[in-house]
Design an enzyme around this catalytic site. Structure first.
Site, short mmCIF file in Angstrom:
data_model
loop_
_atom_site.label_atom_id
_atom_site.label_comp_id
_atom_site.label_asym_id
_atom_site.label_seq_id
_atom_site.Cartn_x
_atom_site.Cartn_y
_atom_site.Cartn_z
N ASP A 41 -40.94 14.73 23.15
CA ASP A 41 -41.02 14.37 21.73
C ASP A 41 -39.72 13.72 21.26
O ASP A 41 -38.95 14.31 20.51
CB ASP A 41 -41.33 15.63 20.89
CG ASP A 41 -42.63 16.29 21.31
OD1 ASP A 41 -43.48 15.61 21.90
OD2 ASP A 41 -42.78 17.49 21.07
N LYS A 63 -46.74 15.56 28.50
CA LYS A 63 -47.44 15.44 27.21
C LYS A 63 -46.65 14.50 26.31
O LYS A 63 -45.42 14.62 26.20
CB LYS A 63 -47.55 16.82 26.55
CG LYS A 63 -48.33 16.81 25.25
CD LYS A 63 -48.56 18.20 24.70
CE LYS A 63 -47.47 18.70 23.79
NZ LYS A 63 -47.23 17.89 22.60
N ASP A 94 -51.06 13.84 23.17
CA ASP A 94 -51.36 14.93 22.23
C ASP A 94 -51.72 14.33 20.87
O ASP A 94 -51.03 14.52 19.88
CB ASP A 94 -50.11 15.82 22.15
CG ASP A 94 -50.30 17.08 21.33
OD1 ASP A 94 -51.43 17.32 20.85
OD2 ASP A 94 -49.31 17.81 21.17
N LYS A 96 -54.41 14.76 18.87
CA LYS A 96 -55.05 15.65 17.87
C LYS A 96 -55.97 14.89 16.94
O LYS A 96 -55.81 14.89 15.71
CB LYS A 96 -54.01 16.42 17.07
CG LYS A 96 -53.14 17.34 17.91
CD LYS A 96 -52.29 18.25 17.03
CE LYS A 96 -51.41 19.19 17.82
NZ LYS A 96 -50.31 18.53 18.53
N PHE A 97 -56.97 14.24 17.51
CA PHE A 97 -57.97 13.54 16.70
C PHE A 97 -58.65 14.53 15.76
O PHE A 97 -58.83 15.71 16.11
CB PHE A 97 -59.02 12.89 17.60
CG PHE A 97 -58.49 11.78 18.45
CD1 PHE A 97 -58.29 10.52 17.93
CD2 PHE A 97 -58.17 12.00 19.79
CE1 PHE A 97 -57.79 9.48 18.72
CE2 PHE A 97 -57.68 10.97 20.59
CZ PHE A 97 -57.49 9.71 20.05
N ALA A 98 -59.07 14.04 14.58
CA ALA A 98 -59.67 14.97 13.61
C ALA A 98 -60.63 14.27 12.65
O ALA A 98 -60.85 14.77 11.54
CB ALA A 98 -58.56 15.66 12.81
N ILE A 100 -64.31 11.50 11.87
CA ILE A 100 -65.72 11.34 12.26
C ILE A 100 -65.80 10.61 13.61
O ILE A 100 -64.85 9.93 14.02
CB ILE A 100 -66.53 10.57 11.19
CG1 ILE A 100 -66.02 9.13 11.05
CG2 ILE A 100 -66.52 11.30 9.86
CD1 ILE A 100 -66.96 8.22 10.27
P1 5BU Z 1 -41.48 22.40 21.34
O1 5BU Z 1 -40.30 21.51 21.28
O2 5BU Z 1 -41.60 23.15 22.69
O3 5BU Z 1 -41.60 23.34 20.16
O4 5BU Z 1 -42.72 21.37 21.29
C1 5BU Z 1 -44.05 21.80 21.30
C2 5BU Z 1 -45.00 20.64 21.37
O5 5BU Z 1 -46.33 21.13 21.40
C3 5BU Z 1 -44.94 19.64 20.23
O6 5BU Z 1 -45.19 18.37 20.77
C4 5BU Z 1 -46.09 20.04 19.32
O7 5BU Z 1 -46.66 18.91 18.69
C5 5BU Z 1 -47.07 20.66 20.28
N1 5BU Z 1 -47.87 21.76 19.70
C6 5BU Z 1 -47.34 22.97 19.31
O8 5BU Z 1 -46.12 23.15 19.38
N2 5BU Z 1 -48.14 23.97 18.86
C7 5BU Z 1 -49.48 23.84 18.75
O9 5BU Z 1 -50.19 24.78 18.36
C8 5BU Z 1 -50.01 22.60 19.15
C9 5BU Z 1 -49.21 21.59 19.61
BR1 5BU Z 1 -51.81 22.38 19.04
#
Ligand code: 5BU
Length: 278
Positions: A41, A63, A94, A96-98, A100
């Site tokens: 990220d 991811k 990741d 996360k489509f939401a 129609i």
């Molecule tokens: P972290 O830096 O380990 O906190 O990142 C977690 C990743 O997982 C981050 O990309 C979120 O968008 C993703 N995530 C999450 O943390 N928790 C959830 O319930 C979901 C996705 Br669904």
């Protein structure tokens, strides 16, 4: 009742799946002996690629959130795919489509990112109902892609609980060709079915909210350890982001050390799980 998938090895579970993306993920986990996924990220291509090259040897899956990358272009996708071959990992956008069915089909296939053309796996919120699965499946299934439904979240106060989670698991069972598993905090085995029924569906559970050093962040994230996630909660893949690259995405030696540490913790918990008799 607790089904036996939790004690099967990843290699054995390949045979429980027909979807090519599910098979690829399990094969990769078995081959590389890792259940670690890294969530990359960061907002700059340079950091994105540096982290992936550093963690590549230790992961089964990378991811992405490609919509946060400021200098995104198609070359970046080519580089991501090259790393996926070089390091042998699966790609999961990741997204996360939401929406129609018609809209998500367009978002998945088109626009700037053309996710379906390169991401083996993507995910969706079940909130619109089964039409979100048919919409995404119309694009992804012919390409051999797989979908994860978000049945739970790692955040404080999440609304994805109780009957919402149960209904989402039922939706997944009705679309076994394309839905390969869940983003959840525990095994979804037996959820949403009668207590005396044997659940014959082997779904993969990929779990974010994993950290060895912190309990959470200042924005509602909550962390558990690989042991809690894999051994105690029956999940299959740990997804780790900041626990691995912290605040300095350019410190690749530190990133490698952390990736190895999480990989070992995740694999040890898995080995304990498959060898346990309970
Ligand atoms: P972290 O830096 O380990 O906190 O990142 C977690 C990743 O997982 C981050 O990309 C979120 O968008 C993703 N995530 C999450 O943390 N928790 C959830 O319930 C979901 C996705 Br669904």
């Amino acid at each position: 009742m607790m089904a036996s998938f939790l004690r099967q090895t990843y290699g054995q579970r390949i045979h429980n799946h027909n979807n090519p993306a599910a098979k690829l993920l399990l094969e990769t986990m078995e081959r590389k002996k890792t259940n670690l996924a890294v969530s990359v990220d960061v907002t700059k291509s340079k950091d994105f690629l540096a982290i992936i090259d550093a963690v590549g040897p230790f992961v089964c899956l990378i991811k992405t959130h490609v919509d946060i990358i400021e200098d995104f272009d198609q070359l970046l996708i080519k580089q991501l795919q090259d790393f996926s071959v070089k390091h042998d990992f699966v790609i999961f956008e990741d997204r996360k489509f939401a929406d129609i069915g018609n809209t998500v089909a367009l978002q998945y296939s088109s626009g700037v990112h053309k996710i379906a053309s390169w991401s083996h796996i993507t995910n969706a919120h079940p909130v619109p109902g089964p039409s979100i699965i048919s919409g995404l499946s119309s694009i992804g299934l012919p390409l051999g892609r797989g979908l994860l439904l978000l049945t739970e979240m790692s955040t404080k106060g999440t609304l994805a609980v109780g009957s919402y989670t149960e209904e989402a698991v039922r939706m997944a069972r009705a679309h076994r060709d394309f839905v390969i598993g869940f983003i959840a905090q525990r095994s979804m085995q037996g959820i949403g079915i009668q207590a005396d029924t044997v659940d014959g569906d082997d779904f993969l559970v990929l779990t974010p909210g994993v950290g060895l050093d912190a309990k959470g962040d200042s924005m509602g994230q909550q962390y558990r350890t690989p042991r809690q996630v894999i051994l105690e909660s029956g999940c299959d893949v740990i997804i780790v982001g900041r626990g691995i690259y912290g605040k300095d995405p350019s410190f690749v030696d530190g990133i490698r050390v952390q990736a190895k540490r999480y990989m070992e913790a995740g694999w040890e918990a898995y080995q304990e799980r498959v060898s346990s008799q309970a």
